[in-house]
Design a protein around this motif. Structure first.
Motif, PDB file in Angstrom:
ATOM      1  N   LEU A  40       0.863  -1.202   0.012  1.00  0.00           N
ATOM      2  CA  LEU A  40       0.165  -0.028   0.101  1.00  0.00           C
ATOM      3  C   LEU A  40       0.965   1.217  -0.083  1.00  0.00           C
ATOM      4  CD1 LEU A  40      -2.823   1.325   0.374  1.00  0.00           C
ATOM      5  CD2 LEU A  40      -2.680   1.132   2.589  1.00  0.00           C
ATOM      6  N   GLY A  41       1.872   1.255   0.748  1.00  0.00           N
ATOM      7  CA  GLY A  41       2.927   2.388   0.927  1.00  0.00           C
ATOM      8  C   GLY A  41       3.439   2.622  -0.587  1.00  0.00           C
ATOM      9  N   VAL A  42       4.067   1.700  -1.100  1.00  0.00           N
ATOM     10  CA  VAL A  42       4.556   1.601  -2.224  1.00  0.00           C
ATOM     11  C   VAL A  42       3.511   2.486  -3.342  1.00  0.00           C
ATOM     12  CG1 VAL A  42       5.758   0.567  -4.263  1.00  0.00           C
ATOM     13  CG2 VAL A  42       6.233   0.260  -1.812  1.00  0.00           C
ATOM     14  N   ALA A  43       2.201   1.629  -3.399  1.00  0.00           N
ATOM     15  CA  ALA A  43       1.123   2.214  -4.362  1.00  0.00           C
ATOM     16  C   ALA A  43       0.899   3.747  -4.105  1.00  0.00           C
ATOM     17  CB  ALA A  43       0.035   1.446  -4.234  1.00  0.00           C
ATOM     18  N   LEU A  44       0.820   4.001  -2.826  1.00  0.00           N
ATOM     19  CA  LEU A  44       0.702   5.564  -2.772  1.00  0.00           C
ATOM     20  C   LEU A  44       1.784   6.343  -3.069  1.00  0.00           C
ATOM     21  CD1 LEU A  44      -0.961   5.308   0.768  1.00  0.00           C
ATOM     22  CD2 LEU A  44      -2.018   5.931  -1.297  1.00  0.00           C
ATOM     23  N   VAL A  45       3.038   6.096  -3.097  1.00  0.00           N
ATOM     24  CA  VAL A  45       4.140   6.841  -3.565  1.00  0.00           C
ATOM     25  C   VAL A  45       4.003   6.784  -4.841  1.00  0.00           C
ATOM     26  CG1 VAL A  45       6.687   6.694  -3.685  1.00  0.00           C
ATOM     27  CG2 VAL A  45       5.793   6.404  -1.518  1.00  0.00           C
ATOM     28  N   VAL A  46       3.700   5.879  -5.686  1.00  0.00           N
ATOM     29  CA  VAL A  46       3.756   5.693  -7.162  1.00  0.00           C
ATOM     30  C   VAL A  46       2.458   6.640  -7.688  1.00  0.00           C
ATOM     31  CG1 VAL A  46       3.070   4.316  -9.211  1.00  0.00           C
ATOM     32  CG2 VAL A  46       4.888   3.609  -7.424  1.00  0.00           C
ATOM     33  N   ILE A  47       1.430   6.742  -6.869  1.00  0.00           N
ATOM     34  CA  ILE A  47       0.267   7.546  -7.237  1.00  0.00           C
ATOM     35  C   ILE A  47       0.637   9.177  -6.915  1.00  0.00           C
ATOM     36  CG2 ILE A  47      -2.164   8.097  -6.502  1.00  0.00           C
ATOM     37  CD1 ILE A  47      -2.529   5.173  -5.905  1.00  0.00           C
ATOM     38  N   GLY A  48       1.368   9.210  -5.772  1.00  0.00           N
ATOM     39  CA  GLY A  48       1.766  10.573  -5.439  1.00  0.00           C
ATOM     40  C   GLY A  48       2.591  11.306  -6.430  1.00  0.00           C
ATOM     41  N   PHE A  49       3.713  10.458  -7.009  1.00  0.00           N
ATOM     42  CA  PHE A  49       4.484  10.940  -8.207  1.00  0.00           C
ATOM     43  C   PHE A  49       3.702  11.127  -9.232  1.00  0.00           C
ATOM     44  CE2 PHE A  49       8.218   9.100  -5.958  1.00  0.00           C
ATOM     45  CZ  PHE A  49       9.135  10.220  -5.712  1.00  0.00           C
ATOM     46  N   ALA A  50       2.971  10.328  -9.681  1.00  0.00           N
ATOM     47  CA  ALA A  50       1.820  10.380 -10.812  1.00  0.00           C
ATOM     48  C   ALA A  50       1.131  11.753 -10.727  1.00  0.00           C
ATOM     49  CB  ALA A  50       1.165   9.299 -11.060  1.00  0.00           C
ATOM     50  N   ALA A  51       0.529  12.062  -9.573  1.00  0.00           N
ATOM     51  CA  ALA A  51      -0.306  13.227  -9.333  1.00  0.00           C
ATOM     52  C   ALA A  51       0.720  14.356  -9.302  1.00  0.00           C
ATOM     53  CB  ALA A  51      -1.095  13.028  -7.980  1.00  0.00           C
TER      54      ALA A  51
END
Length: 134
Positions: A40-51
């Protein structure tokens, strides 16, 4: 995927002393929870970078659109409002004067008959000519 089995020797202990955290640790549920939180943490980081990059791209595009729309109007308004001050400011730079003179010479636009009227500062000469013609 992942199967959870309670060892038989822990089953009697779990019934006698129901400590959920100890049972979860023995069974491996905490590892599963840790792995899930890591994913979940890695997914949130990836989503954060994309955003972040998406917002950055949209902001740059919006700024470019505003600049293309507003800068010509602002420059035109500034030149119309303060044209003489702008020209006077530009003519104070010796390199600009030399470039203008060289271009006028190249185009054959130098007025030899008025060359004697230009003494020292071209701006003073321009002001003097302007007041004489008024």
């Amino acid at each position: 995927m992942i199967t959870v089995t309670i060892p038989p020797d822990r089953l009697d202990d779990a019934i006698a002393n129901p400590d959920a955290l100890k049972i979860a640790y023995d069974v491996g549920v905490l590892e599963l929870l840790g792995i899930s939180l890591s994913i979940l943490g890695v997914a949130l980081v990836v989503i954060g970078f994309a955003a972040y990059f998406s917002v950055q791209r949209a902001a740059k595009q919006a700024a470019r659109d505003v600049a293309v729309r507003e800068v010509p109007r602002s420059v035109d308004e500034h030149i119309r409002k303060d044209a003489f001050a702008v020209i006077k400011g530009v003519l104070k730079d010796p390199q600009t004067l030399a470039a203008i003179q060289a271009e006028m010479d190249r185009l054959g636009l130098t007025d030899v008959t008025d060359a004697g009227d230009v003494e020292g500062n071209i701006l003073d000469s321009y002001d003097a000519k302007r007041t004489r013609s008024s």
